[in-house]
Write an enzyme that holds these catalytic residues in place. Structure first.
Site, PDB file in Angstrom:
ATOM      1  N   ASP A   1      24.500 -10.685   4.656  1.00 32.99           N
ATOM      2  CA  ASP A   1      24.891 -11.572   3.561  1.00 32.99           C
ATOM      3  C   ASP A   1      26.396 -11.524   3.308  1.00 32.99           C
ATOM      4  O   ASP A   1      27.033 -12.557   3.088  1.00 32.99           O
ATOM      5  CB  ASP A   1      24.143 -11.190   2.282  1.00 32.99           C
ATOM      6  CG  ASP A   1      24.547 -12.069   1.105  1.00 32.99           C
ATOM      7  OD1 ASP A   1      24.459 -13.311   1.234  1.00 32.99           O
ATOM      8  OD2 ASP A   1      24.965 -11.515   0.072  1.00 32.99           O
TER       9      ASP A   1
ATOM     10  N   MET B   1       8.645   5.004   5.257  1.00 32.76           N
ATOM     11  CA  MET B   1       8.692   3.602   4.824  1.00 32.76           C
ATOM     12  C   MET B   1       9.891   3.358   3.910  1.00 32.76           C
ATOM     13  O   MET B   1      10.528   2.305   3.977  1.00 32.76           O
ATOM     14  CB  MET B   1       7.387   3.206   4.124  1.00 32.76           C
ATOM     15  CG  MET B   1       6.189   3.148   5.068  1.00 32.76           C
ATOM     16  SD  MET B   1       6.436   2.054   6.492  1.00 32.76           S
ATOM     17  CE  MET B   1       6.664   0.486   5.691  1.00 32.76           C
ATOM     18  N   GLU B   2      10.222   4.333   3.086  1.00 29.06           N
ATOM     19  CA  GLU B   2      11.387   4.214   2.222  1.00 29.06           C
ATOM     20  C   GLU B   2      12.663   4.185   3.051  1.00 29.06           C
ATOM     21  O   GLU B   2      13.578   3.396   2.778  1.00 29.06           O
ATOM     22  CB  GLU B   2      11.405   5.363   1.210  1.00 29.06           C
ATOM     23  CG  GLU B   2      10.358   5.250   0.120  1.00 29.06           C
ATOM     24  CD  GLU B   2       8.915   5.469   0.573  1.00 29.06           C
ATOM     25  OE1 GLU B   2       7.999   5.089  -0.174  1.00 29.06           O
ATOM     26  OE2 GLU B   2       8.687   6.021   1.683  1.00 29.06           O
TER      27      GLU B   2
ATOM     28  N   LEU C   1       0.794  -1.222   0.000  1.00 30.03           N
ATOM     29  CA  LEU C   1       0.000   0.000   0.000  1.00 30.03           C
ATOM     30  C   LEU C   1       0.832   1.279   0.000  1.00 30.03           C
ATOM     31  O   LEU C   1       0.301   2.380   0.131  1.00 30.03           O
ATOM     32  CB  LEU C   1      -0.977  -0.004   1.178  1.00 30.03           C
ATOM     33  CG  LEU C   1      -1.969  -1.180   1.149  1.00 30.03           C
ATOM     34  CD1 LEU C   1      -2.863  -1.147   2.371  1.00 30.03           C
ATOM     35  CD2 LEU C   1      -2.783  -1.193  -0.130  1.00 30.03           C
ATOM     36  N   CYS C   2       2.144   1.153  -0.165  1.00 36.40           N
ATOM     37  CA  CYS C   2       2.999   2.334  -0.284  1.00 36.40           C
ATOM     38  C   CYS C   2       2.885   2.924  -1.685  1.00 36.40           C
ATOM     39  O   CYS C   2       2.768   2.194  -2.666  1.00 36.40           O
ATOM     40  CB  CYS C   2       4.461   1.976   0.000  1.00 36.40           C
ATOM     41  SG  CYS C   2       4.818   1.740   1.737  1.00 36.40           S
ATOM     42  N   HIS C   3       2.932   4.236  -1.751  1.00 29.29           N
ATOM     43  CA  HIS C   3       2.888   4.922  -3.036  1.00 29.29           C
ATOM     44  C   HIS C   3       4.265   4.881  -3.698  1.00 29.29           C
ATOM     45  O   HIS C   3       5.277   5.038  -3.007  1.00 29.29           O
ATOM     46  CB  HIS C   3       2.489   6.391  -2.840  1.00 29.29           C
ATOM     47  CG  HIS C   3       1.112   6.567  -2.320  1.00 29.29           C
ATOM     48  ND1 HIS C   3       0.803   6.481  -0.982  1.00 29.29           N
ATOM     49  CD2 HIS C   3      -0.052   6.814  -2.967  1.00 29.29           C
ATOM     50  CE1 HIS C   3      -0.482   6.672  -0.824  1.00 29.29           C
ATOM     51  NE2 HIS C   3      -1.038   6.883  -2.006  1.00 29.29           N
TER      52      HIS C   3
END
Length: 159
Positions: A127, A112-113, A74-76
């Protein structure tokens, strides 16, 4: 306060930001990778078998922030104007502190980014170092700052 990503029927909903003002928005997120002294020394001296750990993790974090909308439903999709990844090597506590700063002129925030950038950078560090220390732990991922838009500035009070 109601969740913004749930509509009146309780269904998942992408928020309509078309009526929001375009403002400069910025967010900073941070997380930590706890690792062995040996693995941290290899990162510091750039002697890890896979190569330049910090350079690869920096690029991965930038790519991660740019791909946020592809990963979080739901992120733009946002046209980020700046993504910055910083690492602090804390030899006293055997950890790498990772920060991601995202910025844009837009109609919705970029926390969110920033969180996605930090997490992808941490996963990449893991990793790159797992052959030396498979017991590493990623912790304390959080938003430190968000600013811009109607709500103005918010910062984490850490003390």
């Amino acid at each position: 306060m109601q969740l913004s990503h749930v509509n009146q029927q309780g269904e998942a909903n992408m928020v309509d930001v078309s009526g929001k003002a375009v403002t400069t928005r910025e967010a900073i997120a941070e997380g930590e990778l706890h690792l062995s002294a040996e693995a941290l020394a290899q990162v510091k001296t750039n002697s890890a078998a896979k190569g330049d750990v910090l350079a690869v993790a920096r690029i991965a974090g930038i790519q991660g922030a740019k791909q946020c909308a592809s990963l979080i439903p739901l992120c733009h999709p946002l046209a980020l104007s700046k993504v910055d990844i910083e690492f602090t090597l804390d030899e006293q506590n055997n950890r790498i502190i990772t920060r991601c700063r995202c910025k844009l002129n837009g109609q919705t925030g970029v926390e969110m980014e920033a969180l996605t950038g930090v997490n992808v950078a941490l996963l990449t560090l893991f990793d790159m170092c797992k052959a030396v220390d498979p017991a590493m732990i990623m912790t304390n991922v959080r938003v430190l700052l968000k600013q811009g838009g109607k709500s103005g500035q918010w910062s984490r009070d850490e003390g």
